[in-house]
Structures are given as C-alpha cells and as structure tokens.
Design a protein around this motif. Structure first.
Motif, PDB file in Angstrom:
ATOM      1  N   UNK A  49       0.709  -1.317   0.064  1.00 13.67           N
ATOM      2  CA  UNK A  49      -0.086   0.158  -0.246  1.00 13.67           C
ATOM      3  C   UNK A  49       0.807   1.297   0.056  1.00 13.67           C
ATOM      4  N   UNK A  50       1.760   1.287  -0.878  1.00 15.30           N
ATOM      5  CA  UNK A  50       2.859   2.326  -1.088  1.00 15.30           C
ATOM      6  C   UNK A  50       3.781   2.589   0.168  1.00 15.30           C
ATOM      7  N   UNK A  51       3.796   1.634   0.926  1.00 15.29           N
ATOM      8  CA  UNK A  51       4.935   1.603   2.103  1.00 15.29           C
ATOM      9  C   UNK A  51       6.257   1.055   1.772  1.00 15.29           C
ATOM     10  N   UNK A  52       7.304   1.507   2.069  1.00  8.98           N
ATOM     11  CA  UNK A  52       8.423   1.074   1.840  1.00  8.98           C
ATOM     12  C   UNK A  52       8.661  -0.631   2.447  1.00  8.98           C
ATOM     13  N   UNK A  53       9.049  -1.554   1.851  1.00  6.84           N
ATOM     14  CA  UNK A  53       9.278  -3.002   2.110  1.00  6.84           C
ATOM     15  C   UNK A  53       9.822  -3.179   3.610  1.00  6.84           C
ATOM     16  N   UNK A  54      10.678  -2.422   3.704  1.00  5.07           N
ATOM     17  CA  UNK A  54      11.669  -2.614   5.145  1.00  5.07           C
ATOM     18  C   UNK A  54      10.636  -2.194   6.253  1.00  5.07           C
ATOM     19  N   UNK A  55       9.896  -1.028   6.045  1.00  3.82           N
ATOM     20  CA  UNK A  55       9.079  -0.635   6.887  1.00  3.82           C
ATOM     21  C   UNK A  55       7.905  -1.658   7.235  1.00  3.82           C
ATOM     22  N   UNK A  56       7.446  -2.207   6.286  1.00  2.00           N
ATOM     23  CA  UNK A  56       6.337  -3.277   6.184  1.00  2.00           C
ATOM     24  C   UNK A  56       7.069  -4.493   7.265  1.00  2.00           C
ATOM     25  N   UNK A  57       8.207  -4.829   6.741  1.00  2.00           N
ATOM     26  CA  UNK A  57       8.808  -5.988   7.616  1.00  2.00           C
ATOM     27  C   UNK A  57       9.122  -5.620   8.865  1.00  2.00           C
ATOM     28  N   UNK A  58       9.630  -4.585   9.626  1.00  2.00           N
ATOM     29  CA  UNK A  58       9.824  -4.090  10.659  1.00  2.00           C
ATOM     30  C   UNK A  58       8.597  -4.002  11.613  1.00  2.00           C
ATOM     31  N   UNK A  59       7.503  -3.590  11.078  1.00  2.00           N
ATOM     32  CA  UNK A  59       6.189  -3.284  11.776  1.00  2.00           C
ATOM     33  C   UNK A  59       5.753  -4.519  12.010  1.00  2.00           C
ATOM     34  N   UNK A  60       5.915  -5.608  10.996  1.00  2.00           N
ATOM     35  CA  UNK A  60       5.368  -6.961  11.131  1.00  2.00           C
ATOM     36  C   UNK A  60       6.005  -7.764  12.350  1.00  2.00           C
TER      37      UNK A  60
END
Length: 282
Positions: A228-239
């Motif tokens: 949804x437009x977020x950087x992949x690294x941010x998605x990973x770290x949030x997860x």
C-alpha cells in the motif's frame, strides 16, 4: 545439511564484544547443533609518518596503546568464549588473528568462506560490527546471523518461530536454502510476502515456498501484506515488532559500485531497526 561448522566474530576494537553476547551465541549454537569457533582480530594501527605530529602528540605511542588494548580484548574475549563453549560441549577453535585496522571486516569475511554460518553480534550502529556483517554477507558466500544483546536477543533454546521474507528473488531463495537447518528446528514458520511492491511478489508467490518446505518435511504458512505504498523494510519491521518471532530470515540485497556494496532499502532498514535476530544471505 545441518550446521556443523559455525564461527563467531568477537569485536576487539574500539570495544570488546560483551560477555552477554558471547553467552547468547554459545547457547544458541548448543540449541541448534554444531560446533562453534570464535575469531578475535587484533588491530594493527599504522599512524601517519609525520615527525612533527609524532613529536607533538605522540601518534606512535597512541597507536601502540590502542593496539595493546585491542590485544587484551582479544585474549579476554577468547578466554570467556572458550570457557562457555567448553562447558556446553560446542567448542571448536579459538582464533586470535591480527589485521590492519581497515581490513578487519574483509579478513573476517575471508575466514567465513569455509564455515557454514558466521555470527556477528552488534552492540550499536557505531561499534564497527556493521561493517563486518556487511562484508560477510556480501563477500563470504555464506550466511551471517546478527543480533543485538538487550534489544534483539538470540533465543537461547533455538528459534521457535521464524519469519522468512519472500520476494521471489535469487537472494531470497539463497536465504531460504541457507536457513534450512534452522527452519527444521522451528515450531512455527511464516513465509511473508509484501505484495504490490515488485513484479516478482504477486499474490500467491509464497505458496510455492510452502510447498518446497513441505517437500523437506517442514511445515509453514504463507502470509501476504499489501505494501500500500509503504517501503518494504517498514512493512517488515512493523510486522516483526507486532509478532516478535525468534528469527527473521531475508536475502541481503545490494549492488556493487567499484567493488563496494551498497545495501538495498529493505536490508538497510532492517539492520537500522534490528528488532529481532536476523539471518542474512546474499
């Protein structure tokens, strides 16, 4: 093939690897199996050949003092490692080496080429270990496991839960293969894919990873998150922050310029926000 031959890098300059980090690494290896060796590299500091500066501020004396400190760190860290590894029955070699201050990372990467895995503890972003783990990841041809005592602790009984990042790339496939011995010992494995990020990560791409792991007798589930437009690294770290797995496995992406590697965005972000231990493979 199981992990049989693992090496731990012990920092010796400017500060020594902590006793806690050594203890975690030894206990982790005792839980996953294999023999653990340690390498501590004493730094060789060559001050500029400047007679005036040497006379005024004593550069040669300062360099000799820093080398002495590094040598003492090596001896103490290796003694601690030897005692703990012998106690848990995983002792391999205790290697005391010496290299130019600016060649330590390359030296460790070279010595890691004949190991199944290199463990690199990181105390902070400025302790020099970041350069070592990047050199091992991109220069050894072997996987590197990194953790941060007190922030991203190694699970002492082995990783019960593992998240495997999957984007369909060569490096992701390499990371999966390198992590197989650890995946076999995990209780829960999630194959995590960020969709709407790149062409190779369309919906359903993780299902074939689950099939492959099942063929090796390893149970896993696939999970997808819309970037949804977020950087992949941010998605990973949030997860990872929300689920706190024992280990995060990902391919280390980077590109080379003049034989120096520059990390890709997701890899850089995860290393800068190390929430759990990470296994990186290139």
């Amino acid at each position: 093939m199981p992990l049989q031959d693992i090496v731990l890098h012990l920092d010796a300059y400017p500060e020594a690897t902590s006793t806690e980090a050594i203890d975690q690494a030894v206990r982790f290896v005792a839980s996953v199996g294999g023999v653990l060796s340690a390498i501590a590299v004493e730094v060789d500091i060559q001050p500029p050949k400047n007679r005036l500066a040497n006379y005024v501020i004593g550069l040669s004396h300062m360099a000799a003092e820093e080398e002495r400190k590094s040598r003492e760190f090596c001896v103490a860290a290796l003694a601690t490692f030897t005692s703990k590894a012998r106690e848990l029955g995983v002792l391999g070699e205790a290697i005391h080496a010496k290299a130019d201050l600016y060649a330590v990372a390359a030296y460790v990467a070279e010595r890691s080429r004949t190991r199944d895995l290199c463990i690199v503890p990181v105390a902070s972003q400025s302790d020099g270990q970041r350069a070592v783990l990047e050199a091992v990841a991109f220069g050894s041809g072997r996987p590197v496991l990194t953790f941060c005592p007190g922030n991203a602790d190694l699970p002492l009984s082995g990783p019960n839960t593992v998240v495997l990042a999957w984007d369909g790339s060569r490096t992701a496939a390499r990371a999966m293969a390198d992590a197989m011995p650890i995946l076999r010992k995990a209780r829960e494995i999630t194959v995590l894919t960020v969709t709407n990020d790149k062409a190779s990560t369309g919906s359903g791409s993780g299902r074939d990873v689950v099939r492959h792991l099942r063929a090796h007798g390893i149970s896993a589930v696939a999970e997808e998150i819309d970037g949804d437009g977020r950087r992949t690294g941010v998605v990973f770290s949030d997860y990872v922050a929300a689920n706190r797995p024992g280990l995060f496995v990902m391919g280390a992406y980077g590109h080379s310029r003049a034989r120096e590697f520059f990390l890709g965005g997701a890899t850089e972000h995860m290393l800068n926000h190390l929430p759990v231990p990470m296994l990186l493979s290139h």
